[in-house]
Design an enzyme around this catalytic site. Structure first.
Site, PDB file in Angstrom:
ATOM      1  N   TRP A  21     -61.754  41.721 138.922  1.00 19.92           N
ATOM      2  CA  TRP A  21     -60.721  40.891 139.563  1.00 19.92           C
ATOM      3  C   TRP A  21     -60.886  39.437 139.130  1.00 19.92           C
ATOM      4  CZ3 TRP A  21     -61.790  37.802 144.351  1.00 19.92           C
ATOM      5  CH2 TRP A  21     -60.640  37.175 144.846  1.00 19.92           C
ATOM      6  N   TYR A  54     -54.417  43.572 139.044  1.00 16.15           N
ATOM      7  CA  TYR A  54     -55.218  42.519 138.419  1.00 16.15           C
ATOM      8  C   TYR A  54     -54.614  42.152 137.063  1.00 16.15           C
ATOM      9  CZ  TYR A  54     -58.820  43.792 141.884  1.00 16.15           C
ATOM     10  OH  TYR A  54     -59.506  44.073 143.046  1.00 16.15           O
ATOM     11  N   GLN A 177     -62.989  49.054 151.151  1.00 18.82           N
ATOM     12  CA  GLN A 177     -63.371  47.910 150.319  1.00 18.82           C
ATOM     13  C   GLN A 177     -62.912  46.611 150.979  1.00 18.82           C
ATOM     14  OE1 GLN A 177     -62.419  46.171 145.912  1.00 18.82           O
ATOM     15  NE2 GLN A 177     -63.034  48.325 145.986  1.00 18.82           N
ATOM     16  N   PRO A 207     -69.250  39.163 147.627  1.00 20.63           N
ATOM     17  CA  PRO A 207     -70.513  38.968 148.344  1.00 20.63           C
ATOM     18  C   PRO A 207     -71.090  37.567 148.178  1.00 20.63           C
ATOM     19  CG  PRO A 207     -70.875  40.257 146.360  1.00 20.63           C
ATOM     20  CD  PRO A 207     -69.384  40.142 146.525  1.00 20.63           C
ATOM     21  N   ALA A 209     -69.095  34.961 148.178  1.00 19.15           N
ATOM     22  CA  ALA A 209     -68.030  34.113 148.729  1.00 19.15           C
ATOM     23  C   ALA A 209     -67.354  33.305 147.627  1.00 19.15           C
ATOM     24  CB  ALA A 209     -68.566  33.204 149.834  1.00 19.15           C
ATOM     25  N   GLN A 291     -74.438  36.360 133.281  1.00 18.66           N
ATOM     26  CA  GLN A 291     -74.288  36.410 134.737  1.00 18.66           C
ATOM     27  C   GLN A 291     -74.559  37.816 135.266  1.00 18.66           C
ATOM     28  OE1 GLN A 291     -70.230  34.931 135.018  1.00 18.66           O
ATOM     29  NE2 GLN A 291     -70.942  32.994 135.855  1.00 18.66           N
ATOM     30  N   GLU A 294     -78.274  38.449 135.704  1.00 16.17           N
ATOM     31  CA  GLU A 294     -78.826  37.731 136.846  1.00 16.17           C
ATOM     32  C   GLU A 294     -78.465  38.425 138.153  1.00 16.17           C
ATOM     33  OE1 GLU A 294     -80.939  34.946 137.115  1.00 16.17           O
ATOM     34  OE2 GLU A 294     -81.233  35.670 135.074  1.00 16.17           O
TER      35      GLU A 294
END
Length: 336
Positions: A21, A54, A177, A207, A209, A291, A294
Site C-alpha cells: 500500500w 492500490y 485487517q 504498526p 503508525a 528497510q 531492518e
C-alpha cells in the site's frame, strides 16, 4: 522468520507480512519495488498483501511481476475488494456480487496466479445485503479462486455476522485487517475479543503508525523531505492524525525503551503489535530494500511485562482507544 496460524485454519503465514500500500505503482519505481519484494523473500517473508485499489490496480501488477518465477505453493498472496477501481463506474465499487466476481478475475490476472490464499472485503458495504456478499465469497472459494476469506476494518458485530453466514455457506472467514499500533488501539476492547472467540486473527496494518513510531518526526520541526508526511498523494492525509506535537513528544520518550531492548524504535513498534495473541501478522511496507531487513528483525522478539508497562507510561493519554473509531472512520456508503 516465525510463522503463525491465520485464524482457526491450518494456514500458516509469516508474522511479518509484506504489504505494498502507498508504495508499489506510485511512490517507488517498479525496479525498486521488485528489489523490496526480493529483499522480503530473502528475509524469510512468504506472505504478501495488496489490494486492487492500490495505485488503481497498478500495485497488484507490480507485485505479480515481482513474484513471477517463485514457487507459488511457497507463497501466501492476499488481496482485497471494495474500493473504486477502473473508470469508477456505478458498479466499480462495493461488495455486490457483480463487483466481487469481476474484481477477483482482474486481481488474479494482474497477480499472474490462478488463486489467492486470502481474499478480503476491504471495507463493509452498507449498500449491499451481507448475504449477497457472503454468497459471492462462497462461490469464489468454491471456484478455487480464493482459499480463504477475510475482512478489513469491520466492527465486532459485523465480523460476528460475517462468520455466522460464512459457516452457513460452507467456507471460512478467518481474518480481520485493522489498523493497530501503540498509538491506535481501538480494536482491543471489542474486535479482538470477538475475533478470538470466533477463530478470527488480526493482520494489522500501520504498526509503525505510518512511520511516526520510527521517531523520525520531531515535535516543532518540519517533517523530513521525502517522508510520508510530505506525500500529497495520500500519505500526508493518512498520517496527519499523529502529527501533533503532544503525540510526537510522547513518541520520543520511547527511544530509551527501544535502546534498552536492543531495538530500533520501528522494530519496537512492530514487536509490540506481535505481542497480542490475536495478531497473526504485522504488515510492513518499504520504499527501500534495506528497510525490509531492518523490519524483519522484529520477528520472534518477546517484550517482557516491564517493557510493555514502560511503553504505556511513555505514551500516556495520546493513545486512541475508543472502539467506536472503527465505525466512525468507515465509509457510510459506497465511494464513487
Amino acid at each position: 522468520m516465525e510463522f503463525r496460524y491465520l485464524g482457526n485454519s491450518g494456514l500458516k503465514i509469516s508474522e511479518i507480512t509484506y504489504g505494498n500500500w502507498l508504495t508499489h505503482g506510485s511512490q517507488v519505481e517498479n525496479e525498486t519495488a521488485t528489489k523490496c519484494v526480493q529483499a522480503a523473500l530473502d528475509a524469510g517473508i512468504s506472505t504478501f498483501d495488496t489490494a486492487d485499489v492500490y495505485a488503481n490496480t497498478a500495485a497488484e501488477t507490480v507485485l505479480g511481476e515481482a513474484l513471477k518465477g517463485e514457487r507459488r505453493e511457497s507463497l501466501e498472496i492476499f488481496t482485497k475488494v471494495y474500493w473504486p477501481t477502473g473508470p469508477r463506474g456505478k458498479n466499480d465499487t462495493g461488495l455486490s456480487r457483480k463487483h466481487i466476481m469481476e474484481s477477483v478475475n482482474g486481481s488474479l490476472q494482474r497477480l499472474q496466479t490462478d488463486y489467492v490464499d486470502l481474499y478480503q472485503a476491504h471495507r463493509y458495504d452498507t449498500e449491499t445485503p451481507l448475504e449477497e456478499t457472503m454468497q459471492a465469497f462462497a462461490d469464489v472459494v468454491r471456484q478455487g479462486k480464493a482459499l480463504y476469506i477475510g475482512v478489513s476494518e469491520w466492527t465486532a458485530d459485523q465480523i460476528r455476522e460475517g462468520v455466522r453466514l460464512s459457516k452457513e455457506m460452507g467456507f471460512q472467514l478467518i481474518s480481520s485487517q485493522p489498523q493497530y499500533s501503540m498509538l491506535w488501539r481501538v480494536i482491543e476492547d471489542e474486535v479482538v475479543p470477538t475475533s478470538a472467540e470466533l477463530g478470527v486473527s488480526q493482520i494489522v496494518w500501520s504498526p509503525i503508525a505510518q512511520g511516526v513510531l520510527s521517531g523520525k518526526y520531531l515535535p516543532g520541526e518540519a517533517p523530513p523531505a521525502g517522508s510520508r508526511a510530505t506525500d500529497e498523494k495520500g500519505g500526508a492525509d493518512m498520517i496527519k492524525r499523529f502529527m501533533r506535537d503532544d503525540v510526537l513528544t510522547r513518541v520520543q520518550a520511547l527511544k530509551p525503551i527501544a535502546d534498552d531492548a536492543g531495538l530500533t524504535m520501528a522494530q519496537l513498534a512492530i514487536a509490540w503489535v506481535l505481542q497480542n495473541d490475536n495478531v497473526a501478522a504485522a504488515l510492513v511496507g518499504a520504499s527501500r530494500p534495506e528497510q525490509v531487513g531492518e523490519n524483519v528483525k522484529a520477528a520472534g522478539v518477546r517484550l517482557d511485562a516491564d517493557v510493555m508497562s514502560a511503553i504505556d507510561e511513555a505514551l500516556g493519554d495520546v493513545v486512541e482507544r475508543d472502539p467506536g473509531k472503527t465505525a466512525e472512520t468507515a465509509p457510510k456508503g459506497r465511494v464513487a
